[in-house]
Motif scaffolding. Structure first.
Motif, PDB file in Angstrom:
ATOM      1  N   ILE A  87      91.308  26.376  42.080  1.00 34.66           N
ATOM      2  CA  ILE A  87      90.399  27.306  41.261  1.00 34.66           C
ATOM      3  C   ILE A  87      89.435  26.195  41.528  1.00 34.66           C
ATOM      4  N   ALA A  88      88.127  27.091  41.917  1.00 35.78           N
ATOM      5  CA  ALA A  88      86.642  26.284  42.359  1.00 35.78           C
ATOM      6  C   ALA A  88      85.367  26.949  41.695  1.00 35.78           C
ATOM      7  N   VAL A  89      84.763  25.896  41.038  1.00 32.36           N
ATOM      8  CA  VAL A  89      84.175  26.952  40.198  1.00 32.36           C
ATOM      9  C   VAL A  89      82.296  26.563  40.908  1.00 32.36           C
ATOM     10  N   SER A  90      81.494  26.760  40.746  1.00 32.55           N
ATOM     11  CA  SER A  90      80.017  26.088  40.971  1.00 32.55           C
ATOM     12  C   SER A  90      78.866  27.479  39.644  1.00 32.55           C
ATOM     13  N   ALA A  91      78.183  26.121  38.702  1.00 31.92           N
ATOM     14  CA  ALA A  91      77.067  27.496  37.955  1.00 31.92           C
ATOM     15  C   ALA A  91      76.158  27.463  38.518  1.00 31.92           C
ATOM     16  N   ASP A  92      75.930  26.766  39.415  1.00 34.31           N
ATOM     17  CA  ASP A  92      74.426  27.018  40.221  1.00 34.31           C
ATOM     18  C   ASP A  92      74.906  26.467  41.807  1.00 34.31           C
ATOM     19  N   ILE A  93      74.746  27.582  42.572  1.00 29.68           N
ATOM     20  CA  ILE A  93      75.675  27.083  43.985  1.00 29.68           C
ATOM     21  C   ILE A  93      74.372  26.608  44.317  1.00 29.68           C
ATOM     22  N   GLY A  94      72.999  26.609  44.614  1.00 24.20           N
ATOM     23  CA  GLY A  94      71.859  26.112  44.572  1.00 24.20           C
ATOM     24  C   GLY A  94      71.918  24.207  44.483  1.00 24.20           C
ATOM     25  N   SER A  95      72.290  23.936  43.946  1.00 23.67           N
ATOM     26  CA  SER A  95      72.873  22.681  42.934  1.00 23.67           C
ATOM     27  C   SER A  95      73.976  21.781  43.521  1.00 23.67           C
ATOM     28  N   PRO A  96      73.675  20.696  43.755  1.00 23.63           N
ATOM     29  CA  PRO A  96      74.798  19.978  44.033  1.00 23.63           C
ATOM     30  C   PRO A  96      76.068  19.164  42.896  1.00 23.63           C
ATOM     31  N   LEU A 147      72.809  35.329  37.689  1.00 21.16           N
ATOM     32  CA  LEU A 147      71.787  35.042  36.660  1.00 21.16           C
ATOM     33  C   LEU A 147      70.907  35.610  36.484  1.00 21.16           C
ATOM     34  N   PRO A 148      70.096  35.623  35.637  1.00 13.52           N
ATOM     35  CA  PRO A 148      68.073  35.726  35.332  1.00 13.52           C
ATOM     36  C   PRO A 148      68.012  34.518  35.807  1.00 13.52           C
ATOM     37  N   GLY A 149      66.691  34.820  36.201  1.00 17.52           N
ATOM     38  CA  GLY A 149      65.827  33.361  37.578  1.00 17.52           C
ATOM     39  C   GLY A 149      66.700  33.787  38.318  1.00 17.52           C
ATOM     40  N   GLY A 150      67.422  34.042  39.576  1.00 16.37           N
ATOM     41  CA  GLY A 150      67.910  33.811  40.322  1.00 16.37           C
ATOM     42  C   GLY A 150      68.721  32.943  40.889  1.00 16.37           C
ATOM     43  N   VAL A 151      69.490  32.215  39.363  1.00 17.57           N
ATOM     44  CA  VAL A 151      70.994  31.674  40.031  1.00 17.57           C
ATOM     45  C   VAL A 151      71.802  32.445  39.637  1.00 17.57           C
ATOM     46  N   ILE A 152      73.282  31.870  41.296  1.00 22.29           N
ATOM     47  CA  ILE A 152      74.011  32.438  41.432  1.00 22.29           C
ATOM     48  C   ILE A 152      75.096  31.185  41.161  1.00 22.29           C
ATOM     49  N   GLY A 153      75.555  31.725  40.476  1.00 25.23           N
ATOM     50  CA  GLY A 153      77.435  30.681  40.330  1.00 25.23           C
ATOM     51  C   GLY A 153      78.468  31.578  41.268  1.00 25.23           C
ATOM     52  N   ALA A 154      79.517  30.785  40.297  1.00 25.63           N
ATOM     53  CA  ALA A 154      80.393  31.824  41.393  1.00 25.63           C
ATOM     54  C   ALA A 154      82.320  31.082  41.270  1.00 25.63           C
ATOM     55  N   ILE A 155      82.732  31.988  40.964  1.00 21.95           N
ATOM     56  CA  ILE A 155      84.631  31.351  40.622  1.00 21.95           C
ATOM     57  C   ILE A 155      85.489  31.819  41.855  1.00 21.95           C
ATOM     58  N   VAL A 156      86.165  31.107  42.669  1.00 26.99           N
ATOM     59  CA  VAL A 156      86.895  31.135  43.396  1.00 26.99           C
ATOM     60  C   VAL A 156      88.346  30.696  43.247  1.00 26.99           C
ATOM     61  N   TRP A 157      89.188  32.068  43.215  1.00 29.28           N
ATOM     62  CA  TRP A 157      91.112  31.862  42.863  1.00 29.28           C
ATOM     63  C   TRP A 157      91.387  31.808  44.028  1.00 29.28           C
ATOM     64  N   ALA A 158      92.455  30.990  44.544  1.00 32.57           N
ATOM     65  CA  ALA A 158      92.776  30.711  46.081  1.00 32.57           C
ATOM     66  C   ALA A 158      94.293  30.560  45.529  1.00 32.57           C
ATOM     67  N   SER A 159      95.325  30.952  46.676  1.00 33.03           N
ATOM     68  CA  SER A 159      96.432  30.426  47.227  1.00 33.03           C
ATOM     69  C   SER A 159      96.950  30.003  48.640  1.00 33.03           C
ATOM     70  N   ASP A 160      97.175  29.453  48.830  1.00 27.78           N
ATOM     71  CA  ASP A 160      98.375  28.345  50.163  1.00 27.78           C
ATOM     72  C   ASP A 160      99.021  29.127  50.632  1.00 27.78           C
ATOM     73  N   LYS A 161      99.587  30.100  50.124  1.00 28.75           N
ATOM     74  CA  LYS A 161     100.873  31.415  49.959  1.00 28.75           C
ATOM     75  C   LYS A 161     100.370  32.659  50.209  1.00 28.75           C
ATOM     76  N   ALA A 162     100.782  33.060  51.706  1.00 31.12           N
ATOM     77  CA  ALA A 162     100.115  34.733  51.656  1.00 31.12           C
ATOM     78  C   ALA A 162     101.033  35.259  51.261  1.00 31.12           C
ATOM     79  N   PHE A 163      99.969  36.487  51.014  1.00 29.13           N
ATOM     80  CA  PHE A 163     100.526  37.044  50.051  1.00 29.13           C
ATOM     81  C   PHE A 163      99.414  38.676  49.641  1.00 29.13           C
TER      82      PHE A 163
END
Length: 239
Positions: free
Chosen positions: A24-33, A121-137
């Motif tokens: 899992i990778a998460v970001s509350a605001d992709i415009g912020s480091p 989100l309001p104000g133009g903020v973009i967050g994201a969550i990525v759920w990933a796997s290293d196994k193909a299915f």
């Protein structure tokens, strides 16, 4: 509030574990480091959430969001999407999403499949969550069954985090008058104060009054910032 953030984070973790997407990778605001952190100030990426490649400390890389194809895709797609067999897909055809695809980048990161939930989100903020796997299915059936739940979960987690950390706009909703919106829309279209006055049949000082008043309401200074803020709040459509 931090207790709620922790509870939501645990839900995010458990969802990935149950669906076979444990990384899992998460970001509350992709415009912020700045990384998302727990109540003790520790990045979630170093505690609850882990990534496929332990050496890829993306939350420490201040330019990561500029290089990542998955992060870039969240700028063009507001609904959940998935990555599988070298392709990005969603519940509908999306040319903008397809144009951001970079299979080689995912392979280098050992990502075989993933589901991504952007959060706009309001104000133009973009967050994201990525759920990933290293196994193909075959992740598409998982996406079709669980994408709505994952999207809602991402929204709850990131919105709760924003509230706890005072991220994004605060205070009551801003209400602009019809005239203020008209003036800002024409200004956004590149019209001068004089041209706006002619178009909507009012005086130039009145145009300036409406733009200045709208900027005051929006909590910004200057015409350009007022236009930007009004756009992010949905008062000015994007042509």
């Amino acid at each position: 509030m931090e207790d709620q953030v922790a509870a939501r984070a645990r839900e995010v973790y458990e969802a990935g574990r149950k669906l076979g997407l444990p990384y899992i990778a998460v970001s509350a605001d992709i415009g912020s480091p700045e990384p998302m952190v727990d109540a003790e100030g520790r990045p979630f990426a170093e505690t609850l959430f882990r990534w496929i490649d332990p050496d890829l400390e993306y939350w420490k890389d201040r330019a990561f969001a500029l290089r990542s194809a998955l992060v870039h895709a969240t700028r063009t797609c507001a609904e959940p999407f998935y990555f599988a067999e070298g392709e990005l897909g969603s519940w509908r055809p999306n040319e903008a999403l397809q144009a951001t695809n970079d299979p080689d980048q995912y392979l280098q990161a050992h990502v075989e499949c993933a589901i991504v939930a952007p959060v706009h989100l309001p104000g133009g903020v973009i967050g994201a969550i990525v759920w990933a796997s290293d196994k193909a299915f075959d992740v598409k059936p998982v996406f079709e069954t669980h994408a709505e739940y994952l999207h809602a979960l991402a929204l709850k987690f990131i919105a709760t985090y924003h509230d706890a950390h005072a991220i994004g706009p605060k205070g009551p909703a801003v209400y602009l008058t019809r005239r203020e919106i008209q003036c800002l829309k024409w200004a956004a279209a590149g019209k001068t104060d004089s041209e706006i006055a002619t178009i909507i049949d009012i005086s130039v000082p009145t145009v300036r009054f409406h733009i200045t008043n709208s900027a005051r309401k929006l909590g910004v200074s200057g015409k350009a910032r007022a236009i930007r803020r009004a756009t992010t709040l949905g008062y000015i459509g994007i042509d």
